[in-house]
Motif scaffolding. Sequence first.
Motif, short mmCIF file in Angstrom:
data_model
loop_
_atom_site.label_atom_id
_atom_site.label_comp_id
_atom_site.label_asym_id
_atom_site.label_seq_id
_atom_site.Cartn_x
_atom_site.Cartn_y
_atom_site.Cartn_z
N ASN A 36 0.84 -1.20 0.00
CA ASN A 36 0.00 0.00 0.00
C ASN A 36 0.87 1.25 0.00
N GLY A 78 0.59 3.97 6.40
CA GLY A 78 0.74 2.55 6.13
C GLY A 78 2.03 1.99 6.71
N ALA A 103 -5.19 -1.73 4.13
CA ALA A 103 -4.35 -1.58 2.94
C ALA A 103 -5.18 -1.63 1.67
N VAL A 107 -6.05 1.57 -0.91
CA VAL A 107 -5.70 1.60 -2.33
C VAL A 107 -6.93 1.90 -3.19
#
Length: 348
Positions: A36, A78, A103, A107
């Motif tokens: 990520n 992240g 994650a 995205v």
Amino acid sequence: MATIEFPHPLFRVRFRTAPAGTGTARAPWHRPLLVNSALMAVLVAVSLVGMLVDERMLLGESVWLKPAKFGFAFALYGVTLAWILRLPHRGRRVTWWLGTVFAVTGVADVGFIAVQAARGTFSHFNTATDPVNQIGQQVFAFGVPGLFVANLVLAAIISWQKLADRPTRIALKAGLWLAVAGMALGYLMGFTGPQLVRQADGTVVGLMAGHTVVAGGATGDAARDGLGAMPITHWSTTGGDLRIPHFVGLHGIQVLLVLVVVLTALASRYRWLRTETVRAALLGVGVLGYTGLLTLVLWQALRGQPLTSPDPATGAAAAALAVLVGGGVTAVYLRGREPAAGTELTQR
């Protein structure tokens, strides 16, 4: 005792580990979160190039500024989460899946922001009826709560565990809950009222909400966002901007972890900082001060007041907060100096 090594030998965060087989050994890096962050870093690079070569604007800022800011924020957060989940803790299977949810949804959400930037239109609150926007709004509808719930449950799981030494534990736990608060405050933007704005091609589109709170309330569908903006951040200079408390809450964890590293480094030069108790107390003062700052900028934004134009009430509250934090640091210093002075006399 196990040790996490930072690049400089002074920057060591120590934590107790349980015997082997208890499920609390240090875990490998969380790969989905690292992927990520890597994707977000690529997006930042692409967005920076876009700002240089693409002249299209939305509300007075490059269409690529928003994906750049979101990409940077998600990349940083992240990596922070991946580091936290690497620390010895119980419930690693659950936290791994929560990190993966964060994650993947991150995205998806930021990916839609990038798509809308490429199309020269708005991502958040966009009411346009074209298929791409409609699908993207559904992504937000499911993705944003996914991010919030994943972070909320992670904060709850981490809060009752001893992941590291006391100063680091305070920073981690308080930082995660500040991030939860920052995410929750983002929902306030949905109550700012509709506005009509122009896309990059000049056509008008309706937004169901925005970022700016105007003192006295918004009038009709008049545009509020983009009428005046600070450099770089583009936070409003004509009204209260709810992105400010949102930002302050989300990045509190990085600020507090940096404070841990700084205090650890200074401990080699200042004897009174060498005890874990003193550094933990300073972290406590830091958490209270940062929470006070979050409360202050939220109060200011809700009153429709720009960050750059505080009124006397805001100024007085800021001064009181500074005095409170300064008094707390002074009290910890005076208390920490006594044992340090006693030790020095004993050595003589």
